[in-house]
Design a protein around this motif. Structure first.
Motif, PDB file in Angstrom:
ATOM      1  N   HIS A  43      13.740  97.961  72.514  1.00  0.00           N
ATOM      2  CA  HIS A  43      14.334  99.163  73.061  1.00  0.00           C
ATOM      3  C   HIS A  43      13.588  99.724  74.248  1.00  0.00           C
ATOM      4  CE1 HIS A  43      17.518  99.172  70.101  1.00  0.00           C
ATOM      5  NE2 HIS A  43      16.655  98.570  69.367  1.00  0.00           N
TER       6      HIS A  43
ATOM      7  N   LEU B 252      33.033  96.610  77.073  1.00  0.00           N
ATOM      8  CA  LEU B 252      34.386  97.038  76.715  1.00  0.00           C
ATOM      9  C   LEU B 252      35.043  97.833  77.826  1.00  0.00           C
ATOM     10  CD1 LEU B 252      34.476  96.627  73.280  1.00  0.00           C
ATOM     11  CD2 LEU B 252      35.994  98.516  73.723  1.00  0.00           C
ATOM     12  N   ALA B 253      34.246  98.524  78.589  1.00  0.00           N
ATOM     13  CA  ALA B 253      34.783  99.341  79.679  1.00  0.00           C
ATOM     14  C   ALA B 253      34.898  98.548  80.973  1.00  0.00           C
ATOM     15  CB  ALA B 253      33.920 100.581  79.886  1.00  0.00           C
TER      16      ALA B 253
ATOM     17  N   ARG C 190      12.900  87.023  64.389  1.00  0.00           N
ATOM     18  CA  ARG C 190      12.282  87.964  63.467  1.00  0.00           C
ATOM     19  C   ARG C 190      11.440  87.230  62.423  1.00  0.00           C
ATOM     20  NH1 ARG C 190      16.031  90.384  59.071  1.00  0.00           N
ATOM     21  NH2 ARG C 190      15.260  88.481  58.112  1.00  0.00           N
TER      22      ARG C 190
ATOM     23  N   GLU D 144      15.948 100.284  77.027  1.00  0.00           N
ATOM     24  CA  GLU D 144      16.791 101.482  77.059  1.00  0.00           C
ATOM     25  C   GLU D 144      16.180 102.622  77.857  1.00  0.00           C
ATOM     26  OE1 GLU D 144      19.833 101.875  76.000  1.00  0.00           O
ATOM     27  OE2 GLU D 144      19.985  99.868  75.146  1.00  0.00           O
TER      28      GLU D 144
ATOM     29  N   ARG E  87      22.993  95.536  73.487  1.00  0.00           N
ATOM     30  CA  ARG E  87      24.065  96.511  73.259  1.00  0.00           C
ATOM     31  C   ARG E  87      25.375  95.842  72.904  1.00  0.00           C
ATOM     32  NH1 ARG E  87      24.313 101.464  77.597  1.00  0.00           N
ATOM     33  NH2 ARG E  87      22.287 102.399  77.113  1.00  0.00           N
TER      34      ARG E  87
ATOM     35  N   HIS F  40      27.176  93.041  69.381  1.00  0.00           N
ATOM     36  CA  HIS F  40      27.992  93.469  68.241  1.00  0.00           C
ATOM     37  C   HIS F  40      29.474  93.185  68.441  1.00  0.00           C
ATOM     38  CE1 HIS F  40      24.473  96.250  68.374  1.00  0.00           C
ATOM     39  NE2 HIS F  40      24.403  95.898  67.131  1.00  0.00           N
TER      40      HIS F  40
ATOM     41  N   ASP G  49      11.659  96.158  67.120  1.00  0.00           N
ATOM     42  CA  ASP G  49      12.505  97.287  67.522  1.00  0.00           C
ATOM     43  C   ASP G  49      11.899  98.038  68.698  1.00  0.00           C
ATOM     44  OD1 ASP G  49      14.733  97.091  65.975  1.00  0.00           O
ATOM     45  OD2 ASP G  49      13.987  98.329  64.338  1.00  0.00           O
TER      46      ASP G  49
END
Lengths: 207, 207
Positions: free
Chosen positions: B174, B31-32, B134, B177, B113, B116, B170
DNA sequence: AATCCAGGTGAATAAGCGTTCATTCACGTT
DNA sequence: AACGTGAATGAACGCTTATTCACCTGGATT
Protein backbone atom coordinates in the motif's frame (compact mmCIF):
# COMPACT_ATOMS: atom_id res chain seq x y z
CA UNK A 1 -21.45 -13.38 9.85
CA UNK A 2 -21.51 -10.04 11.61
CA UNK A 3 -24.43 -8.00 10.40
CA UNK A 4 -23.64 -4.67 8.84
CA UNK A 5 -24.21 -1.63 10.96
CA UNK A 6 -26.55 1.04 9.73
CA UNK A 7 -25.24 4.56 9.30
CA UNK A 8 -25.94 6.91 12.15
CA UNK A 9 -27.93 9.68 10.55
CA UNK A 10 -30.95 9.89 8.28
CA UNK A 11 -34.56 8.75 8.23
CA UNK A 12 -35.67 5.14 8.49
CA UNK A 13 -35.88 4.75 4.73
CA UNK A 14 -32.57 6.44 4.15
CA UNK A 15 -30.95 3.99 6.51
CA UNK A 16 -32.63 1.09 4.76
CA UNK A 17 -31.38 2.23 1.36
CA UNK A 18 -27.93 2.86 2.77
CA UNK A 19 -27.79 -0.61 4.30
CA UNK A 20 -28.78 -2.22 1.02
CA UNK A 21 -26.20 -0.10 -0.78
CA UNK A 22 -23.43 -1.14 1.61
CA UNK A 23 -24.28 -4.78 1.12
CA UNK A 24 -24.18 -4.45 -2.67
CA UNK A 25 -21.11 -2.21 -2.70
CA UNK A 26 -19.32 -4.76 -0.54
CA UNK A 27 -20.07 -7.63 -2.90
CA UNK A 28 -19.80 -5.89 -6.29
CA UNK A 29 -18.17 -2.52 -5.83
CA UNK A 30 -20.01 0.79 -6.03
CA UNK A 31 -19.40 1.31 -9.70
CA UNK A 32 -20.74 -2.10 -10.64
CA UNK A 33 -23.86 -1.56 -8.54
CA UNK A 34 -26.86 0.11 -10.21
CA UNK A 35 -29.54 2.28 -8.66
CA UNK A 36 -31.96 -0.38 -9.83
CA UNK A 37 -30.31 -3.04 -7.70
CA UNK A 38 -30.27 -0.86 -4.60
CA UNK A 39 -33.93 0.09 -4.79
CA UNK A 40 -34.97 -3.42 -5.80
CA UNK A 41 -33.32 -4.74 -2.65
CA UNK A 42 -35.71 -2.46 -0.73
CA UNK A 43 -38.74 -3.44 -2.80
CA UNK A 44 -38.85 -0.17 -4.72
CA UNK A 45 -38.37 1.15 -8.22
CA UNK A 46 -35.38 3.26 -9.27
CA UNK A 47 -37.07 6.65 -9.09
CA UNK A 48 -37.88 6.24 -5.41
CA UNK A 49 -34.24 6.68 -4.44
CA UNK A 50 -34.34 10.31 -5.53
CA UNK A 51 -36.91 11.14 -2.88
CA UNK A 52 -34.21 10.40 -0.29
CA UNK A 53 -30.87 11.14 -1.90
CA UNK A 54 -29.92 13.73 -4.47
CA UNK A 55 -28.00 11.24 -6.58
CA UNK A 56 -26.25 7.90 -6.48
CA UNK A 57 -23.01 9.76 -5.77
CA UNK A 58 -24.57 11.49 -2.76
CA UNK A 59 -25.69 8.15 -1.39
CA UNK A 60 -22.15 6.83 -1.73
CA UNK A 61 -20.83 9.94 -0.04
CA UNK A 62 -23.20 9.66 2.91
CA UNK A 63 -22.39 6.00 3.39
CA UNK A 64 -18.63 6.42 3.17
CA UNK A 65 -18.57 9.53 5.34
CA UNK A 66 -20.68 7.95 8.08
CA UNK A 67 -18.44 4.89 8.24
CA UNK A 68 -15.39 7.11 8.59
CA UNK A 69 -17.03 9.28 11.23
CA UNK A 70 -18.06 6.26 13.25
CA UNK A 71 -14.49 5.00 13.24
CA UNK A 72 -13.22 8.39 14.30
CA UNK A 73 -15.75 8.52 17.13
CA UNK A 74 -14.64 5.18 18.47
CA UNK A 75 -10.99 6.04 18.17
CA UNK A 76 -11.54 9.33 19.98
CA UNK A 77 -13.41 7.64 22.83
CA UNK A 78 -10.80 4.90 23.27
CA UNK A 79 -7.96 7.38 23.00
CA UNK A 80 -9.30 9.89 25.50
CA UNK A 81 -9.97 7.16 28.04
CA UNK A 82 -6.23 6.58 28.44
CA UNK A 83 -4.86 9.99 27.42
CA UNK A 84 -1.42 10.85 28.75
CA UNK A 85 0.09 7.38 28.49
CA UNK A 86 1.47 6.91 24.95
CA UNK A 87 1.84 3.17 25.29
CA UNK A 88 -1.78 2.75 26.37
CA UNK A 89 -2.87 5.22 23.70
CA UNK A 90 -1.19 3.17 20.98
CA UNK A 91 -2.77 0.00 22.33
CA UNK A 92 -6.19 1.67 22.39
CA UNK A 93 -6.05 3.10 18.88
CA UNK A 94 -4.75 -0.08 17.25
CA UNK A 95 -7.28 -2.09 19.21
CA UNK A 96 -10.18 -0.09 17.81
CA UNK A 97 -8.81 -0.31 14.30
CA UNK A 98 -8.41 -4.07 14.45
CA UNK A 99 -11.85 -4.61 15.90
CA UNK A 100 -13.60 -2.41 13.40
CA UNK A 101 -11.80 -3.76 10.36
CA UNK A 102 -11.95 -7.44 11.26
CA UNK A 103 -15.32 -7.49 13.00
CA UNK A 104 -17.15 -5.18 10.60
CA UNK A 105 -15.28 -5.87 7.43
CA UNK A 106 -18.32 -5.15 5.27
CA UNK A 107 -18.47 -1.47 6.12
CA UNK A 108 -14.71 -1.16 6.43
CA UNK A 109 -14.04 -2.51 2.98
CA UNK A 110 -16.68 -0.33 1.37
CA UNK A 111 -15.23 2.77 2.98
CA UNK A 112 -11.67 1.99 2.02
CA UNK A 113 -12.24 0.72 -1.48
CA UNK A 114 -14.82 3.21 -2.66
CA UNK A 115 -13.88 6.55 -1.17
CA UNK A 116 -11.68 7.25 -4.18
CA UNK A 117 -14.80 7.55 -6.33
CA UNK A 118 -15.92 10.70 -4.53
CA UNK A 119 -14.98 14.03 -6.02
CA UNK A 120 -14.78 17.67 -5.04
CA UNK A 121 -15.64 18.66 -1.50
CA UNK A 122 -17.06 15.22 -0.72
CA UNK A 123 -13.72 13.63 -1.44
CA UNK A 124 -11.90 16.37 0.45
CA UNK A 125 -14.06 15.84 3.51
CA UNK A 126 -13.37 12.12 3.69
CA UNK A 127 -9.67 12.60 3.09
CA UNK A 128 -9.63 15.15 5.90
CA UNK A 129 -11.05 12.57 8.31
CA UNK A 130 -8.45 10.04 7.24
CA UNK A 131 -5.69 12.59 7.69
CA UNK A 132 -6.92 13.51 11.17
CA UNK A 133 -6.79 9.87 12.17
CA UNK A 134 -3.31 9.43 10.78
CA UNK A 135 -2.03 12.60 12.45
CA UNK A 136 -3.51 11.56 15.75
CA UNK A 137 -1.51 8.35 15.71
CA UNK A 138 1.62 10.20 14.60
CA UNK A 139 1.22 12.54 17.58
CA UNK A 140 0.99 9.60 19.95
CA UNK A 141 4.11 8.03 18.46
CA UNK A 142 6.06 11.26 18.65
CA UNK A 143 5.04 11.92 22.24
CA UNK A 144 6.00 8.38 23.17
CA UNK A 145 9.38 8.79 21.51
CA UNK A 146 10.05 12.07 23.31
CA UNK A 147 9.32 10.57 26.73
CA UNK A 148 11.44 7.50 26.02
CA UNK A 149 8.70 4.90 25.78
CA UNK A 150 9.15 4.42 22.04
CA UNK A 151 12.16 4.43 19.79
CA UNK A 152 11.03 5.26 16.25
CA UNK A 153 12.75 4.14 13.08
CA UNK A 154 14.29 7.22 11.49
CA UNK A 155 14.77 9.47 14.49
CA UNK A 156 12.68 11.93 16.46
CA UNK A 157 11.31 14.27 13.80
CA UNK A 158 7.67 14.40 12.93
CA UNK A 159 8.11 12.81 9.50
CA UNK A 160 9.53 9.69 11.14
CA UNK A 161 6.40 9.51 13.27
CA UNK A 162 4.14 9.84 10.24
CA UNK A 163 6.21 7.26 8.43
CA UNK A 164 5.55 4.81 11.24
CA UNK A 165 1.89 5.72 11.64
CA UNK A 166 1.09 5.02 8.01
CA UNK A 167 2.25 1.39 7.90
CA UNK A 168 0.63 0.67 11.26
CA UNK A 169 -2.70 1.91 9.97
CA UNK A 170 -2.20 0.23 6.61
CA UNK A 171 -1.82 -3.20 8.12
CA UNK A 172 -4.90 -2.65 10.29
CA UNK A 173 -7.10 -1.21 7.58
CA UNK A 174 -6.38 -4.03 5.21
CA UNK A 175 -7.54 -6.64 7.65
CA UNK A 176 -10.90 -6.02 6.00
CA UNK A 177 -9.49 -7.43 2.78
CA UNK A 178 -8.43 -10.85 3.98
CA UNK A 179 -9.74 -11.56 7.44
CA UNK A 180 -12.69 -13.92 7.30
CA UNK A 181 -14.60 -15.28 10.22
CA UNK A 182 -13.69 -18.85 9.48
CA UNK A 183 -10.02 -18.29 10.14
CA UNK A 184 -8.78 -20.29 13.14
CA UNK A 185 -8.32 -17.16 15.22
CA UNK A 186 -10.63 -15.28 17.53
CA UNK A 187 -10.93 -11.51 17.14
CA UNK A 188 -9.37 -10.74 20.51
CA UNK A 189 -6.41 -12.99 19.75
CA UNK A 190 -5.96 -11.21 16.44
CA UNK A 191 -6.15 -7.87 18.20
CA UNK A 192 -3.46 -8.80 20.69
CA UNK A 193 -1.11 -9.90 17.94
CA UNK A 194 -1.60 -6.74 15.93
CA UNK A 195 -1.12 -4.62 19.02
CA UNK A 196 2.08 -6.55 19.59
CA UNK A 197 3.25 -5.83 16.06
CA UNK A 198 2.44 -2.15 16.41
CA UNK A 199 4.38 -1.91 19.65
CA UNK A 200 7.39 -3.46 17.95
CA UNK A 201 7.10 -1.04 15.04
CA UNK A 202 7.03 1.85 17.48
CA UNK A 203 10.11 0.50 19.21
CA UNK A 204 8.49 -0.04 22.59
CA UNK A 205 10.66 -1.91 25.08
CA UNK A 206 9.69 -5.60 25.14
CA UNK A 207 7.98 -6.56 28.40
CA UNK B 1 7.52 10.75 -12.83
CA UNK B 2 8.67 7.21 -13.40
CA UNK B 3 7.41 5.96 -16.71
CA UNK B 4 5.19 2.91 -16.64
CA UNK B 5 6.82 -0.32 -17.66
CA UNK B 6 5.37 -2.30 -20.49
CA UNK B 7 4.19 -5.84 -19.86
CA UNK B 8 6.63 -8.54 -20.85
CA UNK B 9 4.69 -10.59 -23.36
CA UNK B 10 2.73 -9.84 -26.52
CA UNK B 11 3.23 -8.13 -29.86
CA UNK B 12 4.24 -4.52 -30.27
CA UNK B 13 0.66 -3.34 -30.64
CA UNK B 14 -0.53 -5.43 -27.72
CA UNK B 15 2.09 -3.80 -25.55
CA UNK B 16 1.07 -0.37 -26.75
CA UNK B 17 -2.57 -1.00 -25.93
CA UNK B 18 -1.64 -2.48 -22.57
CA UNK B 19 0.49 0.53 -21.69
CA UNK B 20 -2.34 2.91 -22.58
CA UNK B 21 -4.73 0.79 -20.53
CA UNK B 22 -2.44 0.84 -17.49
CA UNK B 23 -2.20 4.61 -17.66
CA UNK B 24 -5.97 5.01 -17.85
CA UNK B 25 -6.70 2.34 -15.26
CA UNK B 26 -4.30 4.07 -12.90
CA UNK B 27 -6.01 7.42 -13.25
CA UNK B 28 -9.66 6.38 -13.50
CA UNK B 29 -9.98 2.76 -12.50
CA UNK B 30 -10.57 -0.09 -14.93
CA UNK B 31 -14.34 0.01 -14.64
CA UNK B 32 -14.53 3.70 -15.40
CA UNK B 33 -12.28 3.32 -18.44
CA UNK B 34 -13.91 2.56 -21.78
CA UNK B 35 -12.54 0.62 -24.71
CA UNK B 36 -12.96 3.84 -26.65
CA UNK B 37 -10.53 5.70 -24.40
CA UNK B 38 -7.92 2.96 -24.59
CA UNK B 39 -7.95 2.71 -28.37
CA UNK B 40 -8.19 6.46 -28.82
CA UNK B 41 -5.01 6.84 -26.78
CA UNK B 42 -3.34 4.67 -29.44
CA UNK B 43 -4.91 6.55 -32.34
CA UNK B 44 -7.41 3.82 -33.18
CA UNK B 45 -11.13 3.15 -33.06
CA UNK B 46 -12.78 0.75 -30.59
CA UNK B 47 -13.13 -2.20 -32.93
CA UNK B 48 -9.38 -2.43 -33.44
CA UNK B 49 -8.83 -3.67 -29.90
CA UNK B 50 -10.59 -6.93 -30.72
CA UNK B 51 -7.91 -7.82 -33.24
CA UNK B 52 -5.47 -8.10 -30.34
CA UNK B 53 -7.48 -9.05 -27.26
CA UNK B 54 -10.57 -11.20 -26.97
CA UNK B 55 -12.31 -8.71 -24.73
CA UNK B 56 -11.75 -5.81 -22.39
CA UNK B 57 -11.71 -8.29 -19.51
CA UNK B 58 -8.96 -10.28 -21.17
CA UNK B 59 -6.88 -7.15 -21.58
CA UNK B 60 -7.29 -6.41 -17.89
CA UNK B 61 -6.34 -9.98 -17.07
CA UNK B 62 -3.18 -9.88 -19.18
CA UNK B 63 -2.12 -6.57 -17.67
CA UNK B 64 -2.75 -7.58 -14.08
CA UNK B 65 -1.20 -11.01 -14.47
CA UNK B 66 1.96 -9.66 -16.09
CA UNK B 67 2.48 -7.12 -13.32
CA UNK B 68 2.14 -9.85 -10.73
CA UNK B 69 4.49 -12.17 -12.59
CA UNK B 70 7.09 -9.47 -12.92
CA UNK B 71 7.00 -8.85 -9.18
CA UNK B 72 7.31 -12.55 -8.53
CA UNK B 73 10.29 -12.79 -10.85
CA UNK B 74 12.10 -9.99 -9.08
CA UNK B 75 11.33 -11.40 -5.66
CA UNK B 76 12.56 -14.81 -6.73
CA UNK B 77 15.81 -13.40 -8.08
CA UNK B 78 16.51 -11.30 -4.99
CA UNK B 79 15.56 -14.14 -2.68
CA UNK B 80 17.68 -16.81 -4.34
CA UNK B 81 20.71 -14.53 -4.33
CA UNK B 82 20.85 -14.71 -0.53
CA UNK B 83 19.14 -18.03 0.13
CA UNK B 84 19.99 -19.72 3.41
CA UNK B 85 20.22 -16.59 5.53
CA UNK B 86 16.70 -15.70 6.75
CA UNK B 87 17.67 -12.21 7.84
CA UNK B 88 19.11 -11.38 4.44
CA UNK B 89 16.15 -13.06 2.75
CA UNK B 90 13.71 -10.86 4.63
CA UNK B 91 15.72 -7.79 3.73
CA UNK B 92 15.80 -8.80 0.08
CA UNK B 93 12.09 -9.55 -0.25
CA UNK B 94 10.96 -6.40 1.54
CA UNK B 95 13.45 -4.37 -0.46
CA UNK B 96 11.98 -5.54 -3.76
CA UNK B 97 8.45 -4.90 -2.57
CA UNK B 98 9.24 -1.37 -1.46
CA UNK B 99 11.06 -0.51 -4.65
CA UNK B 100 8.39 -1.87 -6.93
CA UNK B 101 5.48 -0.29 -5.07
CA UNK B 102 7.03 3.12 -4.48
CA UNK B 103 9.05 3.41 -7.66
CA UNK B 104 6.47 1.95 -10.03
CA UNK B 105 3.30 2.91 -8.27
CA UNK B 106 1.35 3.13 -11.51
CA UNK B 107 1.55 -0.55 -12.31
CA UNK B 108 1.45 -1.55 -8.66
CA UNK B 109 -1.75 0.31 -7.95
CA UNK B 110 -3.48 -1.04 -11.03
CA UNK B 111 -2.59 -4.59 -10.08
CA UNK B 112 -3.72 -4.25 -6.49
CA UNK B 113 -6.87 -2.25 -7.04
CA UNK B 114 -8.22 -3.99 -10.09
CA UNK B 115 -7.44 -7.66 -9.69
CA UNK B 116 -10.72 -8.12 -7.84
CA UNK B 117 -12.60 -7.48 -11.06
CA UNK B 118 -11.31 -10.67 -12.63
CA UNK B 119 -13.47 -13.75 -12.42
CA UNK B 120 -13.18 -17.50 -12.81
CA UNK B 121 -9.82 -19.00 -13.67
CA UNK B 122 -8.31 -15.59 -14.39
CA UNK B 123 -9.02 -14.48 -10.84
CA UNK B 124 -7.82 -17.80 -9.47
CA UNK B 125 -4.54 -17.52 -11.31
CA UNK B 126 -3.74 -14.08 -9.94
CA UNK B 127 -4.74 -15.06 -6.43
CA UNK B 128 -2.45 -18.07 -6.72
CA UNK B 129 0.50 -15.81 -7.50
CA UNK B 130 -0.31 -13.61 -4.53
CA UNK B 131 -0.57 -16.65 -2.29
CA UNK B 132 2.77 -18.00 -3.47
CA UNK B 133 4.40 -14.68 -2.61
CA UNK B 134 2.81 -14.60 0.82
CA UNK B 135 3.76 -18.18 1.57
CA UNK B 136 7.31 -17.57 0.49
CA UNK B 137 7.67 -14.82 3.06
CA UNK B 138 5.98 -16.92 5.72
CA UNK B 139 8.51 -19.68 5.05
CA UNK B 140 11.37 -17.25 5.50
CA UNK B 141 9.93 -16.00 8.78
CA UNK B 142 9.35 -19.48 10.11
CA UNK B 143 12.85 -20.63 9.18
CA UNK B 144 14.30 -17.55 10.84
CA UNK B 145 12.30 -18.22 13.98
CA UNK B 146 13.42 -21.84 14.13
CA UNK B 147 17.09 -20.91 13.88
CA UNK B 148 16.77 -18.19 16.50
CA UNK B 149 17.24 -15.16 14.29
CA UNK B 150 13.60 -14.06 14.60
CA UNK B 151 11.11 -14.18 17.41
CA UNK B 152 7.62 -14.13 15.96
CA UNK B 153 4.56 -12.73 17.67
CA UNK B 154 2.30 -15.67 18.53
CA UNK B 155 4.82 -18.52 18.73
CA UNK B 156 6.50 -20.88 16.32
CA UNK B 157 3.62 -22.40 14.40
CA UNK B 158 3.05 -21.71 10.76
CA UNK B 159 -0.07 -19.59 11.31
CA UNK B 160 1.99 -17.16 13.37
CA UNK B 161 4.38 -16.83 10.45
CA UNK B 162 1.55 -16.18 8.00
CA UNK B 163 0.05 -13.71 10.43
CA UNK B 164 3.29 -11.76 10.38
CA UNK B 165 3.86 -12.08 6.65
CA UNK B 166 0.48 -10.57 5.79
CA UNK B 167 0.90 -7.25 7.61
CA UNK B 168 4.48 -6.91 6.34
CA UNK B 169 3.29 -7.28 2.76
CA UNK B 170 0.23 -5.10 3.39
CA UNK B 171 2.31 -2.15 4.48
CA UNK B 172 4.61 -2.56 1.47
CA UNK B 173 1.88 -3.06 -1.10
CA UNK B 174 0.00 0.00 0.00
CA UNK B 175 2.94 2.26 -0.50
CA UNK B 176 1.53 2.58 -4.00
CA UNK B 177 -1.51 4.32 -2.54
CA UNK B 178 0.17 7.21 -0.81
CA UNK B 179 3.81 7.46 -1.76
CA UNK B 180 4.38 10.28 -4.23
CA UNK B 181 7.65 11.36 -5.68
CA UNK B 182 7.44 14.80 -4.16
CA UNK B 183 7.66 13.50 -0.62
CA UNK B 184 10.82 14.62 1.16
CA UNK B 185 12.25 11.12 1.14
CA UNK B 186 14.39 9.27 -1.37
CA UNK B 187 13.41 5.75 -2.38
CA UNK B 188 16.43 4.11 -0.80
CA UNK B 189 15.81 5.92 2.48
CA UNK B 190 12.23 4.73 2.41
CA UNK B 191 13.40 1.20 1.68
CA UNK B 192 15.74 1.17 4.64
CA UNK B 193 13.03 2.34 6.99
CA UNK B 194 10.55 -0.23 5.80
CA UNK B 195 13.16 -2.97 6.05
CA UNK B 196 13.77 -1.76 9.59
CA UNK B 197 10.09 -1.99 10.41
CA UNK B 198 9.84 -5.48 8.94
CA UNK B 199 12.82 -6.66 10.97
CA UNK B 200 11.15 -5.36 14.11
CA UNK B 201 7.90 -7.10 13.21
CA UNK B 202 9.79 -10.35 12.74
CA UNK B 203 11.46 -9.92 16.11
CA UNK B 204 15.01 -9.75 14.81
CA UNK B 205 17.60 -8.79 17.40
CA UNK B 206 18.37 -5.08 17.14
CA UNK B 207 21.89 -4.47 15.87
C1' DA C 1 2.41 -8.67 -61.34
C1' DA C 2 -0.95 -11.16 -58.68
C1' DT C 3 -2.18 -12.65 -54.35
C1' DC C 4 -2.79 -12.66 -49.61
C1' DC C 5 -3.95 -11.19 -45.27
C1' DA C 6 -3.21 -8.78 -40.91
C1' DG C 7 -5.16 -5.06 -39.18
C1' DG C 8 -8.03 -0.64 -39.03
C1' DT C 9 -12.59 1.41 -40.14
C1' DG C 10 -17.14 2.94 -39.30
C1' DA C 11 -21.49 1.70 -38.66
C1' DA C 12 -24.76 -1.10 -36.24
C1' DT C 13 -26.59 -3.64 -32.16
C1' DA C 14 -28.64 -4.54 -27.87
C1' DA C 15 -28.34 -3.68 -23.38
C1' DG C 16 -27.80 -0.94 -19.45
C1' DC C 17 -26.99 3.34 -17.17
C1' DG C 18 -28.52 7.52 -14.04
C1' DT C 19 -32.01 10.57 -13.95
C1' DT C 20 -36.60 13.08 -14.67
C1' DC C 21 -41.45 13.71 -14.38
C1' DA C 22 -46.43 13.62 -14.22
C1' DT C 23 -49.33 10.99 -11.74
C1' DT C 24 -51.33 8.49 -7.89
C1' DC C 25 -51.93 6.86 -3.48
C1' DA C 26 -52.23 6.98 1.66
C1' DC C 27 -51.93 9.43 5.59
C1' DG C 28 -52.46 13.29 9.18
C1' DT C 29 -54.08 17.83 10.17
C1' DT C 30 -57.35 21.53 10.13
C1' DA D 1 -64.86 16.95 4.55
C1' DA D 2 -61.03 19.40 2.47
C1' DC D 3 -56.40 19.94 2.08
C1' DG D 4 -51.43 19.33 2.11
C1' DT D 5 -47.67 16.25 1.96
C1' DG D 6 -44.31 12.44 1.82
C1' DA D 7 -43.42 8.75 -1.03
C1' DA D 8 -43.74 5.24 -4.79
C1' DT D 9 -44.84 4.44 -9.48
C1' DG D 10 -43.94 3.41 -14.39
C1' DA D 11 -42.67 5.21 -18.37
C1' DA D 12 -39.63 7.77 -20.82
C1' DC D 13 -35.23 10.36 -21.74
C1' DG D 14 -30.66 10.73 -23.64
C1' DC D 15 -26.55 8.69 -23.39
C1' DT D 16 -22.76 5.25 -23.02
C1' DT D 17 -21.27 0.74 -23.01
C1' DA D 18 -18.87 -3.64 -24.98
C1' DT D 19 -19.02 -6.09 -28.87
C1' DT D 20 -19.76 -7.59 -33.86
C1' DC D 21 -19.21 -7.41 -38.71
C1' DA D 22 -18.79 -6.32 -43.61
C1' DC D 23 -15.61 -3.71 -45.91
C1' DC D 24 -11.33 -1.52 -47.23
C1' DT D 25 -6.38 -0.70 -47.57
C1' DG D 26 -1.39 -1.20 -47.70
C1' DG D 27 2.59 -3.90 -47.57
C1' DA D 28 4.78 -8.46 -47.92
C1' DT D 29 5.01 -12.98 -50.36
C1' DT D 30 4.87 -15.84 -54.20
Amino acid sequence: MTESELPLAGSRIQRRLAAAAIDLFYRQGALATSVRQITEACGMTPGALYNHFGSKDELLYVVVRDIHLRLEDEVTAAHEAVAGDPLAELRAIVGVYVTRHADHQETARVANREYHLLSGVWYDEVVAIRRRLRDRLADVLLAGHKCGEFHLVGGDDRSAAVLTAIPILDMCVHLSEWFHEHRPLGPTDLRDRYVGLALRMAGARPD
